[in-house]
Scaffold this motif. Structure first.
Motif, short mmCIF file in Angstrom:
data_model
loop_
_atom_site.label_atom_id
_atom_site.label_comp_id
_atom_site.label_asym_id
_atom_site.label_seq_id
_atom_site.Cartn_x
_atom_site.Cartn_y
_atom_site.Cartn_z
N PHE A 208 0.83 -1.20 0.00
CA PHE A 208 0.00 0.00 0.00
C PHE A 208 0.86 1.25 0.00
N ILE A 209 0.20 2.37 -0.24
CA ILE A 209 0.77 3.69 -0.03
C ILE A 209 -0.05 4.33 1.08
N ALA A 210 0.62 5.10 1.95
CA ALA A 210 -0.07 5.68 3.11
C ALA A 210 0.45 7.07 3.39
N ALA A 211 -0.38 7.86 4.08
CA ALA A 211 0.01 9.21 4.49
C ALA A 211 -0.13 9.32 6.00
N LEU A 212 0.90 9.90 6.62
CA LEU A 212 0.90 10.13 8.06
C LEU A 212 0.96 11.63 8.33
N ILE A 265 3.39 10.56 -7.88
CA ILE A 265 3.49 9.49 -8.88
C ILE A 265 4.47 8.46 -8.36
N TRP A 266 3.98 7.25 -8.15
CA TRP A 266 4.76 6.21 -7.48
C TRP A 266 4.65 4.93 -8.29
N GLY A 267 5.77 4.24 -8.49
CA GLY A 267 5.77 2.98 -9.20
C GLY A 267 5.48 1.82 -8.28
N THR A 268 4.84 0.77 -8.82
CA THR A 268 4.49 -0.40 -8.01
C THR A 268 5.21 -1.64 -8.50
N ASP A 283 -4.74 -9.53 -15.67
CA ASP A 283 -3.74 -8.48 -15.78
C ASP A 283 -3.12 -8.11 -14.43
N ASN A 284 -3.82 -8.43 -13.34
CA ASN A 284 -3.28 -8.21 -11.98
C ASN A 284 -3.04 -6.74 -11.68
N LEU A 285 -4.07 -5.92 -11.87
CA LEU A 285 -3.97 -4.52 -11.45
C LEU A 285 -3.88 -4.45 -9.93
N PHE A 286 -3.15 -3.46 -9.39
CA PHE A 286 -2.44 -2.39 -10.07
C PHE A 286 -0.94 -2.59 -9.89
N TRP A 293 -1.48 9.62 -7.42
CA TRP A 293 -2.34 9.72 -6.24
C TRP A 293 -2.47 11.19 -5.82
N ASN A 294 -3.60 11.53 -5.24
CA ASN A 294 -3.77 12.82 -4.59
C ASN A 294 -3.23 12.70 -3.17
N PRO A 295 -2.18 13.46 -2.81
CA PRO A 295 -1.58 13.27 -1.48
C PRO A 295 -2.49 13.73 -0.34
N ASP A 296 -3.49 14.56 -0.63
CA ASP A 296 -4.38 15.04 0.42
C ASP A 296 -5.41 13.99 0.81
N SER A 297 -5.96 13.29 -0.19
CA SER A 297 -7.05 12.35 0.07
C SER A 297 -6.68 10.89 -0.16
N GLY A 298 -5.61 10.65 -0.93
CA GLY A 298 -5.27 9.28 -1.30
C GLY A 298 -6.04 8.77 -2.51
N ALA A 299 -6.82 9.62 -3.15
CA ALA A 299 -7.57 9.20 -4.33
C ALA A 299 -6.62 8.95 -5.50
N MET A 300 -6.93 7.91 -6.29
CA MET A 300 -6.13 7.61 -7.47
C MET A 300 -6.60 8.49 -8.62
N ASN A 301 -5.65 9.21 -9.24
CA ASN A 301 -5.97 10.05 -10.39
C ASN A 301 -5.96 9.25 -11.69
#
Length: 575
Positions: A208-212, A265-268, A283-286, A293-301
């Motif tokens: 995952f990606i997370a914001a603290l 923008i982060w690679g997985t 295809d095994n997204l993502f 990602w939006n760093p404020d909300s975590g929404a995927m753009n």
């Protein structure tokens, strides 16, 4: 000198951290504000974040060390690290602020080093977060406010350290009930948040990606790479094995941030099991994707998947570099990625749409990339398991060796970062040029053989510094190296490109003619990228030594390096 012991509660227990404090500078350093980070390019003397600037250029305008005097570059000092632990893997990028370095080791030990003296680096303090055993790697820290924010593992934690005293301020446990989850990417500080990506995917984790919250460490949001059943993208996991629970998607290299459009923008990483696509059809997204990602909300753009249903460990975690075209008739803001799958990609930054995809080395797994979709030409949307160029077909699992596979499963480009020179407007890409022969076998979840295959190197593994136009994907030149490049590149305003090799060579090229102008061999392999900084009016180049077990396997076919030692050191060079 004063010795102290700092303890704080984690996972219903207390962790105690021995700290060595040596106060050398009475003046407090300036706070690292969001404005300073957004304009890190203005602080030529500093290296304030993992890639130096949010755009991941790894370029410094410093030019005191330049093409005219590079021949006079000498070792200023070397500082042993690692607490005497042999064979530790150092991949971190040091940070530099106003004459002080912040260095992280694989063990998670964080050191503040006074680098203002031209011939000696003195440790101001060291903090050990306490790990039950070392993770795969630790690639560095972040500066935010008055903190140095670092990561540690077992359990996976993000820790804020007061940069003056070396005392822990807060610690956030992100284990999420996954015992093998790791944090190996350097955190990224954005506005009031610390953004982190989870790793350990090859051990069967759901990353995952997370914001603290930067001030308190409070978890603000967490977004998983692998969708749960019913979530968008879950239809691309067509198995009956609940593979999504352990599907990987590691985020083990620090992402980029576009201030203007407010997107991270982060690679997985690759899907897991790595080589048994039959276990996880679709295809095994993502996985193996660039994600905005939006760093404020975590929404995927938006997202772009490089290798759908990938089966050769061709993850996309490597740096995603932000470049802006100046040509008015072709004005574009791009995301450029040198892929582990052997292709150099340019994506539109506002949508992820492919602009170009061109090979940066020999490629055998596909016949090419569709310039309109960005998918491999051999991709068949009706197939649950892709055959691509026939290198590995679904009928071949567990039935012997595959055909020759290039790039190798180590990748062409990997976690070691390229550098984009703002002087030449060229991209300098460290590449592994070897190939493998792959033996696959069915994955058995109860045995936890997460890779589902073994790769055997074909011949000698070597490296190449590949120079490309990041606006067209055109390869301008290649400089072949006798030994693997497992480090990273640094370009400077002095017209130089620095890089390290596994045989212990550290070298500088002319950024225009690509002629090697300087080198030294310290006898210790490099797996960490170099940086440059300025202190007391002097410019320095710094790099960490120490190779991972994976890096050392690349030397198996290099007999002269078989017994090479592997001490962990900080090397600092100056005029």
């Amino acid at each position: 000198m004063r010795r102290g012991l700092k303890c704080w509660r984690m996972r219903s227990r207390y962790a105690c951290v021995p700290a060595l404090l040596i106060v050398l500078a009475p003046a407090e350093a300036a706070e690292v504000t969001p404005d300073r980070l957004a304009h890190a390019d203005r602080e030529a003397h500093n290296w304030l974040m993992n890639h130096r600037t949010y755009d991941s250029h790894r370029y410094s305008p410093l030019d005191r060390i330049n093409r005219s005097n590079i021949g006079q570059l000498r070792l200023a000092y070397a500082l042993p690290l690692g607490n005497g632990t042999p064979g530790e893997n150092l991949q971190a990028t040091p940070l530099a602020e106003d004459g002080f370095l912040y260095v992280v080791e694989q063990s998670g030990v964080l050191s503040k080093i006074d680098a203002r003296t031209p011939d000696q680096g003195r440790i101001v303090w060291r903090v050990d977060p306490g790990q039950e055993h070392p993770p795969l790697s630790n690639r560095g820290a972040a500066l935010w406010g008055n903190f140095v924010v670092t990561v540690a593992n077992y359990p996976p934690r993000v820790i804020a350290i007061d940069k003056e005293t070396g005392k822990p301020v807060w610690s956030a446990d992100l284990s999420d009930g996954q015992p093998d989850l790791q944090l190996t990417a350097a955190p990224l500080a954005i506005k009031d948040k610390i953004i982190v990506g989870a790793a350990g995917g090859d051990l069967g984790t759901r990353d995952f990606i997370a914001a603290l919250d930067g001030a308190t460490g409070t978890l603000l949001w967490r977004r998983y790479v692998i969708p749960a059943p019913g979530e968008p993208g879950s239809e691309t996991w067509k198995d009956q094995n609940n593979a999504w629970e352990t599907g990987g998607g590691s985020m083990w290299v620090t992402g980029s941030y576009d201030v203007a459009s407010n997107q991270v923008i982060w690679g997985t990483g690759n899907p897991v099991p790595g080589f048994d696509a039959n276990y996880r059809p679709g295809d095994n997204l993502f996985t193996s994707s660039a994600i905005s990602w939006n760093p404020d909300s975590g929404a995927m753009n938006w997202y772009f998947q490089y290798t759908p249903g990938g089966m050769w460990d061709y993850d996309a975690t490597g740096p995603h570099i932000l470049v802006d075209s100046e040509a008015s008739e072709h004005s574009r803001t791009l995301v450029v990625h040198a892929g582990r799958n052997g292709f150099l990609y340019g994506l539109e930054r506002d949508s992820g749409r492919v602009v170009f995809a061109k090979p940066h080395m020999e490629v055998t797994w596909t016949s090419g990339i569709d310039p309109h979709t960005g998918r491999p030409l051999d991709y068949n949307p009706d197939d649950d398991v892709q055959a691509y160029a026939g290198v590995l077909k679904s009928t071949g699992w567990g039935r012997g060796k595959a055909q020759r596979l290039c790039p190798s499963t180590y990748g062409g480009a990997n976690f070691w970062p390229p550098s984009y020179s703002e002087r030449t407007r060229l991209l300098y890409i460290p590449v592994l040029t070897g190939c493998v022969e792959l033996t696959t076998f069915p994955f058995e979840r109860e045995k936890k053989n997460w890779r589902g295959g073994n790769a055997e190197l074909l011949g000698r593994m070597e490296g190449s510094l590949t120079i490309a136009d990041p606006f067209t994907g055109e390869i301008k030149a290649r400089r072949q190296m006798r030994y693997p490049i497992y480090s990273g590149a640094l370009s400077t305003g002095g017209g130089l490109v620095f890089f390290g090799l596994l045989d212990g060579t550290f070298a500088a090229l002319d950024d225009t003619t690509f002629e090697q102008l300087w080198s030294i061999n310290v006898g210790i392999g490099f797996a960490a990228p170099p940086i440059t900084f300025e202190a007391e009016g002097r410019q320095y180049i710094a790099i960490l030594s120490g190779m991972s077990p994976i890096a050392r396997t690349l030397l198996v076919r290099t007999p002269e390096l078989h017994d090479q030692p592997n001490p962990t050191m900080l090397f600092v060079f100056g005029l």
